[in-house]
Design a protein around this motif. Structure first.
Motif, PDB file in Angstrom:
ATOM      1  N   THR A   2       9.991   0.888   5.906  1.00  0.00           N
ATOM      2  CA  THR A   2       8.624   0.450   5.627  1.00  0.00           C
ATOM      3  C   THR A   2       7.815   0.359   6.917  1.00  0.00           C
ATOM      4  OG1 THR A   2       9.594  -0.909   3.897  1.00  0.00           O
ATOM      5  CG2 THR A   2       7.284  -1.310   4.395  1.00  0.00           C
ATOM      6  N   LEU A   3       8.445  -0.179   7.942  1.00  0.00           N
ATOM      7  CA  LEU A   3       7.751  -0.305   9.231  1.00  0.00           C
ATOM      8  C   LEU A   3       7.413   1.067   9.798  1.00  0.00           C
ATOM      9  CD1 LEU A   3       9.823  -3.164  10.887  1.00  0.00           C
ATOM     10  CD2 LEU A   3       7.404  -3.248  10.258  1.00  0.00           C
ATOM     11  N   ARG A   4       8.389   2.001   9.711  1.00  0.00           N
ATOM     12  CA  ARG A   4       8.162   3.337  10.253  1.00  0.00           C
ATOM     13  C   ARG A   4       7.029   4.043   9.543  1.00  0.00           C
ATOM     14  NH1 ARG A   4      14.158   4.494  10.986  1.00  0.00           N
ATOM     15  NH2 ARG A   4      14.495   3.554  13.031  1.00  0.00           N
ATOM     16  N   LYS A   5       6.993   3.863   8.222  1.00  0.00           N
ATOM     17  CA  LYS A   5       5.946   4.519   7.436  1.00  0.00           C
ATOM     18  C   LYS A   5       4.564   3.954   7.747  1.00  0.00           C
ATOM     19  CE  LYS A   5       7.836   4.650   3.221  1.00  0.00           C
ATOM     20  NZ  LYS A   5       7.837   4.228   1.853  1.00  0.00           N
ATOM     21  N   ASN A   6       4.531   2.729   8.256  1.00  0.00           N
ATOM     22  CA  ASN A   6       3.248   2.045   8.441  1.00  0.00           C
ATOM     23  C   ASN A   6       3.024   1.619   9.881  1.00  0.00           C
ATOM     24  OD1 ASN A   6       2.296   1.699   5.503  1.00  0.00           O
ATOM     25  ND2 ASN A   6       4.414   1.025   5.474  1.00  0.00           N
ATOM     26  N   VAL A   7       3.457   2.465  10.800  1.00  0.00           N
ATOM     27  CA  VAL A   7       3.352   2.135  12.220  1.00  0.00           C
ATOM     28  C   VAL A   7       1.931   1.696  12.573  1.00  0.00           C
ATOM     29  CG1 VAL A   7       3.622   2.985  14.583  1.00  0.00           C
ATOM     30  CG2 VAL A   7       5.160   3.782  12.801  1.00  0.00           C
ATOM     31  N   GLY A   8       1.837   0.590  13.243  1.00  0.00           N
ATOM     32  CA  GLY A   8       0.536   0.138  13.724  1.00  0.00           C
ATOM     33  C   GLY A   8      -0.298  -0.593  12.684  1.00  0.00           C
ATOM     34  N   LYS A   9       0.166  -0.584  11.416  1.00  0.00           N
ATOM     35  CA  LYS A   9      -0.638  -1.270  10.391  1.00  0.00           C
ATOM     36  C   LYS A   9      -0.210  -2.726  10.252  1.00  0.00           C
ATOM     37  CE  LYS A   9      -1.562   2.517   7.240  1.00  0.00           C
ATOM     38  NZ  LYS A   9      -0.938   3.065   6.062  1.00  0.00           N
ATOM     39  N   ASP A  10      -1.119  -3.520   9.779  1.00  0.00           N
ATOM     40  CA  ASP A  10      -0.805  -4.905   9.466  1.00  0.00           C
ATOM     41  C   ASP A  10      -0.097  -4.888   8.101  1.00  0.00           C
ATOM     42  OD1 ASP A  10      -0.763  -7.482   8.622  1.00  0.00           O
ATOM     43  OD2 ASP A  10      -2.918  -7.837   8.802  1.00  0.00           O
ATOM     44  N   LEU A  11       1.162  -5.254   8.116  1.00  0.00           N
ATOM     45  CA  LEU A  11       1.965  -5.167   6.886  1.00  0.00           C
ATOM     46  C   LEU A  11       1.378  -5.943   5.718  1.00  0.00           C
ATOM     47  CD1 LEU A  11       5.811  -5.367   7.387  1.00  0.00           C
ATOM     48  CD2 LEU A  11       4.352  -3.397   6.980  1.00  0.00           C
ATOM     49  N   SER A  12       0.637  -6.971   6.050  1.00  0.00           N
ATOM     50  CA  SER A  12       0.123  -7.801   4.950  1.00  0.00           C
ATOM     51  C   SER A  12      -0.987  -7.086   4.183  1.00  0.00           C
ATOM     52  CB  SER A  12      -0.369  -9.147   5.481  1.00  0.00           C
ATOM     53  OG  SER A  12      -1.558  -8.967   6.208  1.00  0.00           O
ATOM     54  N   THR A  13      -1.454  -5.952   4.703  1.00  0.00           N
ATOM     55  CA  THR A  13      -2.537  -5.243   4.005  1.00  0.00           C
ATOM     56  C   THR A  13      -2.048  -4.010   3.252  1.00  0.00           C
ATOM     57  OG1 THR A  13      -3.062  -3.859   5.908  1.00  0.00           O
ATOM     58  CG2 THR A  13      -4.201  -5.978   5.760  1.00  0.00           C
ATOM     59  N   ILE A  14      -0.724  -3.810   3.221  1.00  0.00           N
ATOM     60  CA  ILE A  14      -0.231  -2.712   2.400  1.00  0.00           C
ATOM     61  C   ILE A  14       0.451  -3.304   1.173  1.00  0.00           C
ATOM     62  CG2 ILE A  14       0.067  -1.092   4.324  1.00  0.00           C
ATOM     63  CD1 ILE A  14       3.132  -1.769   4.033  1.00  0.00           C
ATOM     64  N   SER A  15       0.448  -2.561   0.069  1.00  0.00           N
ATOM     65  CA  SER A  15       1.111  -3.072  -1.127  1.00  0.00           C
ATOM     66  C   SER A  15       2.575  -2.685  -1.085  1.00  0.00           C
ATOM     67  CB  SER A  15       0.456  -2.483  -2.374  1.00  0.00           C
ATOM     68  OG  SER A  15      -0.624  -3.276  -2.725  1.00  0.00           O
ATOM     69  N   MET A  16       3.418  -3.675  -1.231  1.00  0.00           N
ATOM     70  CA  MET A  16       4.866  -3.421  -1.202  1.00  0.00           C
ATOM     71  C   MET A  16       5.377  -3.309  -2.643  1.00  0.00           C
ATOM     72  SD  MET A  16       5.861  -4.143   2.120  1.00  0.00           S
ATOM     73  CE  MET A  16       6.663  -5.543   2.840  1.00  0.00           C
ATOM     74  N   PRO A  17       6.446  -2.551  -2.855  1.00  0.00           N
ATOM     75  CA  PRO A  17       7.014  -2.468  -4.212  1.00  0.00           C
ATOM     76  C   PRO A  17       7.603  -3.818  -4.640  1.00  0.00           C
ATOM     77  CG  PRO A  17       8.450  -1.372  -2.619  1.00  0.00           C
ATOM     78  CD  PRO A  17       7.204  -1.751  -1.877  1.00  0.00           C
ATOM     79  N   VAL A  18       7.619  -4.081  -5.946  1.00  0.00           N
ATOM     80  CA  VAL A  18       8.166  -5.375  -6.415  1.00  0.00           C
ATOM     81  C   VAL A  18       9.615  -5.589  -6.010  1.00  0.00           C
ATOM     82  CG1 VAL A  18       7.057  -6.493  -8.381  1.00  0.00           C
ATOM     83  CG2 VAL A  18       8.087  -4.262  -8.688  1.00  0.00           C
ATOM     84  N   SER A  19      10.338  -4.487  -5.798  1.00  0.00           N
ATOM     85  CA  SER A  19      11.753  -4.638  -5.408  1.00  0.00           C
ATOM     86  C   SER A  19      11.889  -5.299  -4.033  1.00  0.00           C
ATOM     87  CB  SER A  19      12.447  -3.277  -5.400  1.00  0.00           C
ATOM     88  OG  SER A  19      11.758  -2.393  -4.533  1.00  0.00           O
ATOM     89  N   ALA A  20      10.791  -5.375  -3.265  1.00  0.00           N
ATOM     90  CA  ALA A  20      10.830  -6.057  -1.971  1.00  0.00           C
ATOM     91  C   ALA A  20      10.763  -7.574  -2.150  1.00  0.00           C
ATOM     92  CB  ALA A  20       9.664  -5.595  -1.103  1.00  0.00           C
ATOM     93  N   ASN A  21      10.479  -8.005  -3.383  1.00  0.00           N
ATOM     94  CA  ASN A  21      10.229  -9.437  -3.625  1.00  0.00           C
ATOM     95  C   ASN A  21      11.402 -10.164  -4.270  1.00  0.00           C
ATOM     96  OD1 ASN A  21       7.694  -8.802  -2.770  1.00  0.00           O
ATOM     97  ND2 ASN A  21       6.684  -9.144  -4.732  1.00  0.00           N
ATOM     98  N   GLU A  22      11.517 -11.440  -3.969  1.00  0.00           N
ATOM     99  CA  GLU A  22      12.339 -12.332  -4.777  1.00  0.00           C
ATOM    100  C   GLU A  22      11.416 -12.822  -5.900  1.00  0.00           C
ATOM    101  OE1 GLU A  22      13.563 -15.201  -1.810  1.00  0.00           O
ATOM    102  OE2 GLU A  22      11.588 -16.154  -1.779  1.00  0.00           O
ATOM    103  N   PRO A  23      11.969 -13.277  -7.048  1.00  0.00           N
ATOM    104  CA  PRO A  23      11.095 -13.651  -8.167  1.00  0.00           C
ATOM    105  C   PRO A  23      10.499 -15.046  -8.004  1.00  0.00           C
ATOM    106  CG  PRO A  23      13.372 -13.858  -8.818  1.00  0.00           C
ATOM    107  CD  PRO A  23      13.393 -13.348  -7.417  1.00  0.00           C
ATOM    108  N   ILE A  24       9.947 -15.302  -6.842  1.00  0.00           N
ATOM    109  CA  ILE A  24       9.415 -16.596  -6.439  1.00  0.00           C
ATOM    110  C   ILE A  24       8.140 -16.269  -5.677  1.00  0.00           C
ATOM    111  CG2 ILE A  24       9.843 -18.397  -4.698  1.00  0.00           C
ATOM    112  CD1 ILE A  24      11.539 -18.926  -7.005  1.00  0.00           C
ATOM    113  N   SER A  25       7.099 -17.048  -5.844  1.00  0.00           N
ATOM    114  CA  SER A  25       5.876 -16.740  -5.102  1.00  0.00           C
ATOM    115  C   SER A  25       5.828 -17.549  -3.808  1.00  0.00           C
ATOM    116  CB  SER A  25       4.641 -17.037  -5.943  1.00  0.00           C
ATOM    117  OG  SER A  25       4.377 -18.414  -5.922  1.00  0.00           O
TER     118      SER A  25
END
Ligand code: PIF
Length: 419
Positions: free
Chosen positions: A47-70
């Motif tokens: 994910t980092l390689r694909k988004n070099v230089g970007k602020d990760l918080s501004t890209i949408s991540m797949p749900v599989s990156a999440n635990e089922p907790i907000s």
């Protein structure tokens, strides 16, 4: 005695008029399980390689990156060991009260102890999303109530206030990350503020900044998180302090778990009381180096934790709608968020589709608000003057339009449709 500058009393949560819906006389049986994860999370490096230089918080991540907790529920998890605050109030010796508050501060990090917790992130709440938690007196002495709201989307910021008869808790927090090659630094901006209401009718104010935690082995090897450095818990009423040191291990030592806590009176002199132990298991109170008793012991993880996101049983209970919440929740509560629910059931495709839809609606709404030249106004919290340090502090609204007041009348007003 001069209280710490910048930690003005006005930044602390106010004492509520009542604690509705407490007391709750029913004995609740909360669930202690959650369905197992169906897929592994995507690789963070990829994910980092694909988004070099970007602020990760501004890209949408797949749900599989999440635990089922907000993220809101993650904030609420900091109160898993709220009983330490009740125990603090009962201590007659000031240094012992301080060390109880320090033990509470350390206990907040313990949800990170299961390494599976380091490979996923929480759901990013929608702007205006809320999460309430009511713990009954059967669960914690006296019970407590808590509300968290996402008050800002970019940067992500949440506001939280919790209270019981004995204490109040407030925090306006913003998580950020920095990547340093092999590790990532997870920073939580936003001081925690506690008011203890002592039996003699006086109040004591405590505050601290949450320790920075590092995520290790971002690129390869077993990922885990560990708090680093020191954390200072201040008694802002007297100037007394406890210093918490997270002991680093050697180069190849693996995760560090040891903690050492010293306490100093208002005059800066050592009080003779201290704590030793680990942030993962338990803490002992010492007097002049001799063990007095254990003041914190960690709770359970869900059975089979490596398959169930590494969650604690406390976290696993947070999505459940129990008798306390049935018919009482505003439409913005995390428990009602469809993508998170679907992800919890293991319906990942459905969750993905829902997440995409919710995000698009949120973007459309944001555009509308911007076009009207307005800014989003949180429903339940108001910003207060952050004082000299310019800290962003939000406090729970009180009065007729307050969350708990509207909840007890059974009618929430001004709640947006975000799901
Ligand atoms: C979406 O959130 P994601 C994005 O923010 C996206 O920009 C936004 O669109 P918009 C969507 O509406 C959001 O749903 C990305 C980001 C979110 C958090 C905060 O869920 C908690 O797709 C992070 O995720 C806590 O994720 C991390 O931010 C603690 O969820 C472990 O920042 C990240 C990923 C951070 C990964 C860190 C990994 C550990 C170092 O167009 O409205 O902007």
């Amino acid at each position: 005695v001069s209280p710490n500058i910048g930690h003005a009393a006005s930044l602390f949560p106010q004492k509520p008029k009542n604690l509705d819906p407490l007391p709750v006389s029913k004995v609740l049986k909360r669930r202690k399980v959650i369905p197992p994860a169906k897929v592994m999370p995507p690789s963070l490096v990829a994910t980092l390689r694909k988004n070099v230089g970007k602020d990760l918080s501004t890209i949408s991540m797949p749900v599989s990156a999440n635990e089922p907790i907000s993220l809101l529920q993650r904030v609420a998890e900091q109160l898993e060991y709220a009983q330490i605050l009740d125990a603090a109030v009962a201590q007659k010796i000031p240094a012992q009260r301080l060390l109880h508050v320090a033990a509470f501060a350390i206990s907040q990090l313990s949800s990170n102890r299961c390494k599976e917790r380091a490979i996923r992130k929480p759901f990013n709440p929608m702007l205006g999303e809320t999460f309430e938690l009511v713990r009954t007196e059967k669960e914690v002495p006296g019970g407590f109530r808590l509300l968290v709201e996402k008050v800002s989307h970019r940067p992500v910021r949440t506001a939280c206030q919790a209270e019981s008869a004995n204490w109040s808790f407030g925090q306006s927090s913003a998580p950020t990350q920095k990547f340093w090659g092999k590790s990532a630094e997870l920073i939580t901006e936003g001081r925690i503020r506690i008011v203890l209401r002592l039996p003699d009718g006086t109040e004591e104010l405590y505050s601290w900044s949450v320790a920075t935690v590092f995520l290790r082995n971002v690129v390869m090897g077993e990922k885990y998180v560990e708090p680093v450095g020191t954390m200072t818990v201040a008694n802002d009423s007297t100037g007394a302090k406890a210093t918490i040191e997270f002991k680093a291990k050697g180069m190849f030592g693996g995760r560090s778990e040891d903690v050492q806590v010293e306490s100093y009176g208002p005059d800066g002199a050592s009080t003779g009381f201290s704590l030793v132990g680990t942030w993962t298991t338990s803490l002992q109170l010492l007097e002049n180096g001799k063990p007095v008793r254990e003041i914190w012991h960690v709770g359970d993880l869900v059975d089979n934790a490596p398959q169930t996101y590494g969650l604690t049983t406390f976290a696993a209970s947070l999505n459940e709608i129990t008798e306390i919440e049935k018919g009482k929740l505003p439409a913005t509560d995390s428990r009602l968020r469809p993508d998170q629910r679907a992800a919890e059931r293991g319906d990942l495709d459905e969750a993905e589709e829902w997440k995409r839809r919710l995000e698009e609606r949120q973007r459309a709404k944001r555009k509308e608000v911007e076009e009207r030249g307005e800014v989003h106004k949180p429903r339940w919290f108001v910003k207060v003057d952050g004082g000299d340090e310019g800290e962003e502090v939000w406090k729970l609204k009180t009065g007729k339009e307050g969350y708990w007041e509207e909840r007890s009348r059974g009618a929430f007003t001004g709640v947006e449709d975000i799901f």
